[in-house]
Design a protein around this motif. Structure first.
Motif, mmCIF file in Angstrom:
data_model
loop_
_atom_site.group_PDB
_atom_site.id
_atom_site.type_symbol
_atom_site.label_atom_id
_atom_site.label_comp_id
_atom_site.label_asym_id
_atom_site.label_seq_id
_atom_site.Cartn_x
_atom_site.Cartn_y
_atom_site.Cartn_z
ATOM 1 N N TYR A 184 -8.999 -6.336 -50.205
ATOM 2 C CA TYR A 184 -8.796 -5.265 -49.263
ATOM 3 C C TYR A 184 -9.749 -5.254 -48.040
ATOM 4 O O TYR A 184 -9.107 -4.799 -47.004
ATOM 5 N N ALA A 185 -10.917 -5.401 -48.220
ATOM 6 C CA ALA A 185 -11.732 -5.212 -46.971
ATOM 7 C C ALA A 185 -11.488 -6.404 -45.859
ATOM 8 O O ALA A 185 -11.996 -6.397 -44.826
ATOM 9 N N LEU A 195 -18.727 7.041 -48.926
ATOM 10 C CA LEU A 195 -18.657 5.585 -48.500
ATOM 11 C C LEU A 195 -17.855 5.470 -47.021
ATOM 12 O O LEU A 195 -16.980 6.116 -46.781
ATOM 13 N N LEU A 251 -7.890 6.089 -48.178
ATOM 14 C CA LEU A 251 -8.547 5.467 -46.875
ATOM 15 C C LEU A 251 -8.246 6.425 -45.824
ATOM 16 O O LEU A 251 -7.255 6.686 -45.293
ATOM 17 N N THR A 297 -11.395 4.590 -57.123
ATOM 18 C CA THR A 297 -10.422 5.974 -56.840
ATOM 19 C C THR A 297 -9.125 6.037 -57.377
ATOM 20 O O THR A 297 -7.962 4.987 -57.356
ATOM 21 N N ALA A 314 -3.840 -5.712 -59.231
ATOM 22 C CA ALA A 314 -3.497 -4.983 -60.382
ATOM 23 C C ALA A 314 -4.684 -4.444 -61.196
ATOM 24 O O ALA A 314 -5.779 -5.250 -61.245
ATOM 25 N N CYS A 315 -4.613 -3.271 -61.810
ATOM 26 C CA CYS A 315 -5.756 -2.767 -62.332
ATOM 27 C C CYS A 315 -5.939 -2.951 -63.949
ATOM 28 O O CYS A 315 -4.862 -3.664 -64.325
ATOM 29 N N LEU A 367 -13.575 -2.360 -40.963
ATOM 30 C CA LEU A 367 -12.674 -3.339 -41.174
ATOM 31 C C LEU A 367 -12.120 -4.040 -40.124
ATOM 32 O O LEU A 367 -11.801 -3.384 -38.878
ATOM 33 N N GLY A 424 -10.061 10.468 -52.085
ATOM 34 C CA GLY A 424 -10.180 9.110 -52.265
ATOM 35 C C GLY A 424 -9.209 8.118 -51.883
ATOM 36 O O GLY A 424 -8.812 7.237 -52.381
ATOM 37 N N LEU A 453 -6.109 5.718 -54.878
ATOM 38 C CA LEU A 453 -5.423 4.318 -54.638
ATOM 39 C C LEU A 453 -5.123 3.261 -55.728
ATOM 40 O O LEU A 453 -4.552 2.332 -55.592
ATOM 41 N N GLY A 513 -4.358 2.904 -60.229
ATOM 42 C CA GLY A 513 -4.144 3.429 -61.638
ATOM 43 C C GLY A 513 -5.376 2.981 -62.637
ATOM 44 O O GLY A 513 -5.396 3.294 -63.701
ATOM 45 N N ALA A 559 -14.068 7.067 -47.109
ATOM 46 C CA ALA A 559 -13.281 7.242 -48.225
ATOM 47 C C ALA A 559 -13.081 8.924 -48.130
ATOM 48 O O ALA A 559 -14.031 9.508 -47.948
ATOM 49 N N CYS A 589 -12.630 -6.205 -53.681
ATOM 50 C CA CYS A 589 -13.305 -5.618 -52.412
ATOM 51 C C CYS A 589 -12.700 -6.621 -51.303
ATOM 52 O O CYS A 589 -12.498 -6.307 -50.262
ATOM 53 N N SER A 596 -13.784 6.614 -54.625
ATOM 54 C CA SER A 596 -14.269 5.760 -53.783
ATOM 55 C C SER A 596 -14.367 4.391 -54.539
ATOM 56 O O SER A 596 -13.500 3.831 -55.455
ATOM 57 N N THR A 597 -15.272 3.502 -54.138
ATOM 58 C CA THR A 597 -15.236 2.037 -54.555
ATOM 59 C C THR A 597 -16.648 1.445 -54.079
ATOM 60 O O THR A 597 -17.445 2.108 -53.358
#
Ligand code: X90
Length: 276
Positions: free
Chosen positions: A264-265, A154, A195, A83, A60-61, A158, A193, A86, A88, A189, A261, A116-117
């Motif tokens: 997700y990564a 970016l 994947l 980004t 969650a953001c 993965l 923005g 992906l 909020g 990215a 990161c 990006s991130t």
């Protein structure tokens, strides 16, 4: 004039030398346990839990209030978010900026949607810091960072996209192929923005040479490089060596991914932010 730089925790940054900085944490939900992606987060413990947990996990953001609080009482706030393609997160930041300047009409906020991130956000934060040290005004900061971010990229390598798929951010079919033993996805990215899984390769060695090739294809000529990884020190260092061989004197830094990161990564993932 009090300046402050803010970025959400996907930038993997906790502090900045010489300039007031705040990291705004996202959260990772594993069952009924909630991990706040701040300096106190024990990332290896979270990763262990994720490996063992079979149920639903998510992220969650930060809220509007989280961003608002991070602005503190600075007169000029500049920052960047993960980004909007992906998350909020940028939207929360935008709303917080609106409220902050409404409550303090003499103060100014600019948050850049990084599209990006991770290490690309790190490059943006470092550039803000340089500009502030050079005495840039708010308008100069905003204009210059927008031009700078057009020249940063970016890439990633993965080993798994399971968490991306679980959260509906990549198609299950793509995730399935990448999940096969030894298959890695090398991608970037996208301009929107999101994947973009560009190549599928077998083995880490191939993944790293693909990354280097891809960087050059996108216009890399020896600019700054920021690498972050999820517990894959070897790959990160091997990649840095390859870069130095191809571009002697290149400015490279390596760091560990923090919670968001890493989630997700996933274990083994490598992210590369660079200038073109
Ligand atoms: O709002 C939220 O819950 C956060 C969602 C974030 C989703 C993306 C996280 C990406 C982390 C993984 C590899 C790089 C992908 C680049 C795509 C722009 C890093």
């Amino acid at each position: 004039m009090k300046y402050k730089i803010v970025a959400d925790s996907s930038a993997n940054m906790e502090h900045l030398d010489g300039i007031d900085f705040a990291s705004v944490p996202l959260t990772i939900q594993v069952g009924n346990k909630s991990y706040v992606d701040n300096a106190a987060l024990d990332v290896p413990d979270m990763m262990r839990n994720l490996r063992e947990y079979k149920g639903k996990t998510s992220t969650a953001c930060p809220s509007v209030g989280d961003w608002y609080n991070a602005f503190g009482d600075a007169d000029i706030v500049v920052g960047t978010s993960i980004t909007s393609g992906l998350s909020g997160c940028f939207n929360s930041a935008r709303l917080a900026a609106k409220e902050y300047t409404r409550d303090n009409p003499d103060k100014k906020v600019f948050i850049l949607d990084s599209l990006s991130t991770g290490p690309e956000m790190q490059l943006i934060v470092e550039k803000y810091a340089e500009y502030i040290k050079e005495g840039f005004s708010f308008d100069q900061l905003r204009g210059s960072i927008m031009s700078y971010a057009k020249k940063t990229r970016l890439l990633f390598s993965l080993e798994r996209l399971e968490n991306f798929a679980k959260n509906g951010r990549v198609s299950p079919a793509v995730a399935k192929v990448v999940g096969l033993l030894g298959i890695r996805v090398v991608g970037r990215a996208s301009d929107e923005g999101t994947l973009e899984p560009t190549y599928k390769v077998r083995g880490e060695k191939k993944a790293l040479s693909k990354l280097l090739e891809y960087m050059q294809e996108l216009g890399f000529q020896g600019g700054k490089v920021r690498i972050s990884h999820s517990y894959n020190e070897n790959a990160a260092h091997n990649f840095a060596d390859m870069l130095r061989q191809a571009f002697p004197g290149c400015d490279i830094q390596i760091r560990l991914n923090r919670g968001l990161c890493c989630y997700y990564a996933e274990e083994g993932g490598v992210l590369v932010g660079f200038e073109v």
